[in-house]
Write a protein that holds these residues in place. Structure first.
Motif, mmCIF file in Angstrom:
data_model
loop_
_atom_site.group_PDB
_atom_site.id
_atom_site.type_symbol
_atom_site.label_atom_id
_atom_site.label_comp_id
_atom_site.label_asym_id
_atom_site.label_seq_id
_atom_site.Cartn_x
_atom_site.Cartn_y
_atom_site.Cartn_z
ATOM 1 N N PRO A 185 -42.236 58.266 54.657
ATOM 2 C CA PRO A 185 -42.014 59.507 54.313
ATOM 3 C C PRO A 185 -42.018 60.810 54.980
ATOM 4 O O PRO A 185 -41.226 61.657 55.210
ATOM 5 N N ALA A 186 -43.366 60.878 55.862
ATOM 6 C CA ALA A 186 -43.455 61.988 56.636
ATOM 7 C C ALA A 186 -42.424 61.910 57.941
ATOM 8 O O ALA A 186 -41.657 63.078 58.191
ATOM 9 N N ASN A 203 -46.368 65.358 53.852
ATOM 10 C CA ASN A 203 -44.905 65.320 54.191
ATOM 11 C C ASN A 203 -44.443 66.770 54.773
ATOM 12 O O ASN A 203 -43.119 66.985 54.649
ATOM 13 N N LYS A 204 -45.227 67.434 55.049
ATOM 14 C CA LYS A 204 -44.888 69.182 55.664
ATOM 15 C C LYS A 204 -45.231 68.829 56.938
ATOM 16 O O LYS A 204 -46.001 68.292 57.620
ATOM 17 N N GLY A 235 -52.157 59.154 65.140
ATOM 18 C CA GLY A 235 -53.123 58.825 63.989
ATOM 19 C C GLY A 235 -52.837 57.633 63.710
ATOM 20 O O GLY A 235 -51.988 56.691 63.887
ATOM 21 N N ILE A 255 -55.852 67.391 55.488
ATOM 22 C CA ILE A 255 -54.623 67.558 55.144
ATOM 23 C C ILE A 255 -54.125 67.798 53.427
ATOM 24 O O ILE A 255 -53.243 68.605 53.174
ATOM 25 N N ASP A 256 -54.929 67.124 52.545
ATOM 26 C CA ASP A 256 -54.542 67.154 51.365
ATOM 27 C C ASP A 256 -55.188 68.569 50.878
ATOM 28 O O ASP A 256 -54.672 69.098 49.820
ATOM 29 N N ASP A 282 -53.889 56.335 50.067
ATOM 30 C CA ASP A 282 -53.013 57.229 49.251
ATOM 31 C C ASP A 282 -51.750 56.804 49.704
ATOM 32 O O ASP A 282 -50.643 57.540 49.135
ATOM 33 N N ARG A 283 -51.359 56.007 50.854
ATOM 34 C CA ARG A 283 -49.955 55.810 51.382
ATOM 35 C C ARG A 283 -49.418 54.355 51.034
ATOM 36 O O ARG A 283 -50.352 53.388 50.637
ATOM 37 N N ARG A 290 -57.433 65.969 59.932
ATOM 38 C CA ARG A 290 -56.791 64.966 59.281
ATOM 39 C C ARG A 290 -57.316 64.821 57.795
ATOM 40 O O ARG A 290 -56.742 64.417 56.786
ATOM 41 N N THR A 341 -46.700 65.376 58.388
ATOM 42 C CA THR A 341 -47.885 64.497 58.176
ATOM 43 C C THR A 341 -47.813 63.654 57.138
ATOM 44 O O THR A 341 -47.366 64.206 55.867
ATOM 45 N N GLU A 342 -48.488 62.477 57.120
ATOM 46 C CA GLU A 342 -48.876 61.886 55.753
ATOM 47 C C GLU A 342 -50.220 62.522 55.486
ATOM 48 O O GLU A 342 -50.949 63.202 55.976
ATOM 49 N N PRO A 343 -50.423 61.904 54.100
ATOM 50 C CA PRO A 343 -51.800 62.272 53.487
ATOM 51 C C PRO A 343 -52.956 61.923 54.133
ATOM 52 O O PRO A 343 -52.999 61.036 55.085
ATOM 53 N N ALA A 344 -54.193 62.476 53.758
ATOM 54 C CA ALA A 344 -55.337 62.303 54.425
ATOM 55 C C ALA A 344 -55.909 60.913 54.581
ATOM 56 O O ALA A 344 -55.951 60.375 55.783
ATOM 57 N N PHE A 345 -55.764 60.256 53.340
ATOM 58 C CA PHE A 345 -56.537 58.919 53.118
ATOM 59 C C PHE A 345 -55.290 57.690 53.418
ATOM 60 O O PHE A 345 -54.077 57.816 52.521
ATOM 61 N N GLN A 389 -49.579 58.706 61.325
ATOM 62 C CA GLN A 389 -49.997 59.638 60.202
ATOM 63 C C GLN A 389 -48.920 60.858 60.483
ATOM 64 O O GLN A 389 -48.619 61.432 59.748
ATOM 65 N N TYR A 390 -49.112 61.370 61.836
ATOM 66 C CA TYR A 390 -48.260 62.584 62.288
ATOM 67 C C TYR A 390 -46.835 62.123 62.924
ATOM 68 O O TYR A 390 -47.042 61.246 63.728
#
Lengths: 391, 381
Positions: free
Chosen positions: B245-246, A76-77, B361, A69-70, B238-239, A66, B231-235, B365-366
Motif C-alpha cells: 500500500p505504501a 502510507n504517507k 528497509g 513511523i506509527d 502490522d502489515r 522506523r 512508508t509502511e508502518p513500523a512493525f 518499507q520505504y
C-alpha cells in the motif's frame, strides 16, 4: 516565488534526565500529540512527515526512525529522516519548510525524541563521530572538542572562566522560568566555580545535561493558513553551512577557519538574514535561541549571529546584556545549556523562538518580540543551521 | 500541485561495484562526485547545496555525513543527510531546487561492505523488546514477504525465476565486466528466495538543477515530472505482506503530479526495486503496470523484457549488482541516464518517459517513485 511557510503547532516534552514511564516511540508520540492538538489537526490533515533523529547509536536502535513511523502517524504517507548531528532538529524544520516551499505539500509534521539520559554515556557514542584512523583514538568527545575551542577563545579574546560562569548563571535563571527546561535550579558564580572540571576550562556546570524528551512542530503553507484563518508565525529565513570534518583543519597555520570562532555558523546566519531581509541584526532581531551546549560556545555563537563584534560578547554579558529584560535576550528558555535531548534540541530552538514571537512563551516571554533567530550546531562543530521566525 | 520551480536531473554517475579495498570511502565519494559534476558539465562552484544518504550503521560511524562532507564538496556549503534511505536524498534535493531557493543540488549515496556482518547491522534496526531476538534482517523480512505472496498464488516461484533470469541477462549486457550473474555461495538466502547478488561496495551521485539554470547553461536535462514517497508502518506484523500500500500511495502521488493515468502505456522504460524477484512482481502491481492476475501473461509475452512494451530493469537491477544501501538511488540514476540518453550499452532506443521505483528497509518499507521526462526543446517541462 515560493509562498510563505508558517508554523501552526508546537509540542515539546517537559525534559528530564530519565523517562522510565515512556519508551522511545512514546516520547515521540507525546510531542506529536501536543503539536497536533496545538494545530487542532488530525493525522488525515498531514501531507508529510520529516523525522528528526541524530545518531542512531544514542537510542541503541539502527534506523530508529522506523520505530517512530506509527508515533508520527506516517503510515502510507511521505516520510523521511534528517540527520545533521546536533543541528538535526533545525535541519528537520528546514526540510519540512522545503516540502511546502516547493509546492509539494500544504502541511508537514516534523518530530522526534531522544533519550540521551538513558544511553549510558553519550560521550562514548559521540567519540564514534571521529575518523577511525586519525582522530578516534584521541580522548575526543564533544566536551573536549569544545574545551579546545574555549582555550583558543581565551587566548584570542581574553575570556575568563568567570565569563563562562556568567553565561551559566544567566541561562539557569532563565530556565527557572521555563517549565519544560531540564535544569531549572538557579545557580551562582561561586557554585559554577566550585563545580569539578570535566575538561579544562569546562566545568560540570558549564556543560549541558543529558536530557530525555520529544519535540514536534506543524508547518503549513500560507494558502492553507489563510484559507482556514489560522493563527501562525512565519519562517522568513533559512540557512545552512558547514566547516571541515577534521578538527586539525581549524587549527594552526593552514587553518580554513579558526576553532575559536564559529565561521560557518556566521555564514549560515548571513544566508538566513539575506533571505529574511535582515541587514542589521542588532536592530532587527528581538530574541535569539542559539544552540550552545557549553557556556563558552554561547560567546562565539552570539558573535556569529552578528549580535556582537568578534571577541566582544564576554564583556557585553558582563554588563548584563543578552539576558531576559535587557536588550536582545539570548536563550530565554535556558537554552541547550539547560536542556539537551540531542535529536530535537535544535528544533526546540526554533520552537522557542516561534513561541516568543507568537507571544506564547509564558514566564520567559520577551516583551514585544516580533522577530527571532534560532540556530543548531552538529557534528564536530561542523554543521550549522539557522532560521529567522517572525510574527 | 505543481512545483514552485521545475527541477530536473542534469547529470548522474553510477559506480555500481567498486573494489572497496583499493580506495578509502572518502576517495570513492570524491570520485563519484567528480564524475557526476563532469557528466552535468558543471563544477563544484555551481553547486548551491548537497544532500547525502548516509547510514551510520553501514558506515560504522556516528553521524557519517561528517566524513562525507569534505569529499563531496560540503565544506563552506549547505549539506543535509537523509539516513532513512539513499533515495530520500534525491527527494530532499529535488524539493530544495523546487522551492526556488537553490538553483542546483548534488545528491550522493554510497554503500560500503566493510561492516563485519550486514545482517547484524540490519538486525539492530529491530525493536529491542519484541523483535531484536528474532533473526530479523532485511533478507528474512523479504523472505516472509515472498512466502506470504506464495501462499496466495500458485506458480509464483516460476514467475519469480523468470524475473531473475530477465534481470541477470540484462545485467550481463549492461555491466558485462561487473555483473557476473553468479550468486555468492556464502550468502545464504532465506527460503524461498533464490541466492541473490552478493553485497558490493558502490556509490552514486546526481546533479539536480532548476529550470532557469538549465536554460541558462543549455544543459541536457531529465525533468522531474512527478515524485512520490511513502512508508509502511513500523512493525512488520502490522502489515499484509502480500500487498504494497505504501508503494501504491507513492505511485499515486507521482502519477498525479506527472498527469499519468495509464502507467503501462505512459512509460518507455522503468527501473524498479528488485531486492528479490518477488518485490519486482509486487512493484508491477502497485505501480499500476500489471495486476497480479496478469503477471504470468506479461512475463510470458516479454512485456517487461528488453524488447518489450516496457523494459524493466535494463540495468539488471539489484538482482545483478547489489550495493545494498544505494540500490534505490541507483534506480533513479539509471532512469535519469536513460532519459538523458546517456545509459551506454543498455540505452533504450527512445526513452522519453521513465519510471523509477526505489525501496528500502524490511520488505519494501520505504517506497519512492520518480517520473522523469525528456526535454523537448522549447516546450514547458
Amino acid at each position: 516565488m515560493s509562498q510563505r511557510v508558517g508554523i501552526i503547532g508546537i509540542g515539546q516534552s517537559a525534559f528530564q534526565a530519565r523517562r522510565n514511564d515512556a519508551s522511545y516511540p512514546d516520547l515521540v508520540r507525546e510531542a506529536v500529540t501536543l503539536a497536533m492538538n496545538d494545530a487542532k489537526l488530525e493525522f488525515d490533515g498531514i501531507d508529510a512527515v520529516v523525522y528528526s533523529l541524530s545518531p542512531d547509536a544514542m537510542v541503541g536502535i539502527g534506523n530508529a526512525e522506523r520505530l517512530g513511523i506509527d508515533a508520527v502517524g506516517a503510515r502510507n504517507k511521505r516520510f523521511l529522516r534528517i540527520n545533521t548531528g546536533g543541528a538535526t532538529g533545525l535541519s528537520s524544520v528546514a526540510a519540512a519548510y522545503y516540502h511546502i516551499a516547493a509546492g509539494a505539500c500544504e502541511t508537514v509534521l516534523t518530530a522526534g525524541a531522544d533519550k540521551v539520559g538513558e544511553c549510558g554515556d553519550s560521550q562514548s557514542v559521540l567519540n564514534k563521530i571521529w575518523d577511525p584512523t586519525y582522530e578516534r583514538q584521541l580522548p575526543l568527545g564533544t566536551i573536549s572538542m569544545l574545551a579546545m575551542s574555549a582555550v583558543r577563545y581565551m587566548e584570542k579574546y581574553g575570556m575568563t572562566e568567570e565569563d563562562m560562569a556568567r553565561v551559566v548563571v544567566k541561562n539557569r535563571w532563565q530556565a527557572s522560568k521555563n517549565p519544560n527546561a531540564h535544569l531549572r535550579n538557579e545557580t551562582t558564580l561561586e557554585e559554577v566555580a566550585n563545580s569539578r572540571y570535566i575538561c579544562w576550562p569546562v566545568k560540570l556546570f558549564d556543560c549541558c545535561p543529558q536530557s530525555s524528551g520529544g519535540g514536534a512542530m506543524v508547518l503549513a503553507s500560507e494558502r492553507y493558513i489563510k484559507e482556514r484563518n489560522l493563527d501562525a508565525v512565519w519562517i522568513t529565513g533559512v540557512g545552512h553551512c558547514s566547516e571541515t570534518y577534521y578538527l586539525g583543519d581549524r587549527m594552526g597555520r593552514m587553518q580554513l577557519a579558526d576553532h575559536a570562532d564559529a565561521y560557518a555558523l556566521g555564514q549560515s546566519f548571513k544566508r538566513a538574514y539575506k533571505m529574511a531581509g535582515i541587514a542589521e541584526p542588532l536592530h532587527q532581531v528581538d530574541v535569539a535561541e542559539i544552540y550552545a551546549p557549553f557556556s563558552n560556545t554561547e560567546f562565539h555563537s552570539i558573535e556569529a549571529a552578528g549580535l556582537a563584534p568578534l571577541g566582544q560578547s564576554p564583556a557585553m554579558v558582563r554588563e548584563g546584556q543578552f539576558q531576559l529584560g535587557n536588550g536582545i535576550p539570548v536563550n530565554p528558555s535556558g537554552g541547550t545549556l539547560c536542556t539537551n535531548a540531542i535529536a530535537v534540541t535544535a528544533m526546540i530552538r526554533v520552537a522557542e523562538v516561534a513561541l516568543q514571537v507568537w507571544g506564547r512563551a509564558g514566564g520567559h516571554q520577551v516583551k514585544g518580540a516580533k522577530r527571532g533567530i534560532a540556530s543548531g550546531n552538529g557534528g564536530d562543530h561542523q554543521f550549522f543551521g539557522t532560521m529567522v521566525v517572525e510574527a | 500541485m505543481s512545483y514552485t520551480v521545475q527541477p530536473g536531473v542534469i547529470g548522474a554517475a553510477i559506480m555500481p561495484c567498486v573494489n572497496g579495498e583499493m580506495q578509502s570511502l572518502e576517495e570513492l565519494l570524491y570520485e563519484v562526485t567528480r564524475r557526476a559534476l563532469r557528466a552535468a558539465g558543471v563544477t563544484i562552484e555551481d553547486i548551491d547545496g548537497i544532500v547525502v544518504g548516509a547510514n551510520d550503521q553501514y558506515d560504522g560511524r556516528a553521524i557519517s555525513v561528517m566524513m562525507a562532507s569534505g569529499p563531496v564538496g560540503g565544506v563552506d556549503r549547505d549539506i543535509l543527510s537523509t539516513p532513512s534511505a539513499g533515495e530520500h536524498a534525491f527527494v530532499m534535493g529535488a524539493l530544495r531546487v523546487a522551492s526556488g531557493q537553490y538553483r542546483t543540488q548534488l545528491v550522493v549515496a554510497w554503500s560500503p561492505i566493510e561492516a563485519s556482518s550486514l545482517s547484524e547491522v540490519q538486525r539492530l534496526a529491530a525493536d529491542p523488546y519484541f523483535h531484536r531476538r528474532l533473526p530479523l534482517d532485511e533478507m528474512s523480512a523479504h523472505a516472509m514477504q515472498a512466502t506470504a505472496l506464495m501462499a496466495t498464488m500458485p506458480n509464483l516461484q516460476a514467475m519469480a525465476e523468470r524475473v531473475t533470469e530477465k534481470n541477470r541477462k540484462n545485467g550481463a549486457s549492461a555491466y558485462p565486466d561487473l555483473a557476473t550473474g553468479k550468486s555468492d555461495a556464502a550468502l545464504k538466502a532465506r527460503w524461498p528466495l533464490p541466492p541473490g547478488a552478493p553485497p558490493v561496495t558502490g556509490a552514486v551521485a546526481l546533479v539536480l538543477a532548476s529550470e532557469d539554470f538549465v536554460r541558462e547553461r543549455s544543459c541536457p536535462v531529465a525533468w522531474i515530472a512527478g515524485m512520490g514517497w511513502a512508508t509502511e508502518p513500523a512493525f512488520i506484523g502490522d502489515r499484509d505482506l502480500t500487498k504494497a500500500p505504501a508503494l501504491e500511495a507513492a505511485a499515486q502521488q507521482a502519477y498525479a503530479e506527472a498527469g499519468v493515468t495509464d502507467p503501462l502505456g505512459a512509460f518507455d522504460v522503468a527501473e524498479v526495486a528488485d531486492a528479490t524477484p518477488y518485490q519486482e512482481l509486487l512493484a508491477y502491481e502497485a505501480l499500476g503496470l500489471s495486476p497480479r492476475a496478469q503477471w504470468e501473461q506479461h512475463l510470458a509475452d516479454g512485456t517487461f523484457g528488453p524488447q518489450g512494451k516496457l523494459p524493466v530493469n535494463l540495468s539488471g537491477g539489484a538482482i545483478s549488482l547489489n550495493p545494498v544501501y544505494c540500490t534505490g538511488l541507483i534506480r533513479i540514476a539509471e532512469i535519469a541516464l536513460q532519459v538523458l540518453g546517456q545509459a551506454g550499452s543498455h540505452q533504450h532506443g527512445n526513452a522519453s518517459m521513465g519510471l523509477a521505483h526505489a525501496a528500502s528497509g524490511d520488505a519494501m518499507q520505504y517506497n519512492t517513485v520518480v517520473v522523469l521526462r525528456a526535454d523537448t526543446k522549447g516546450a514547458n517541462p
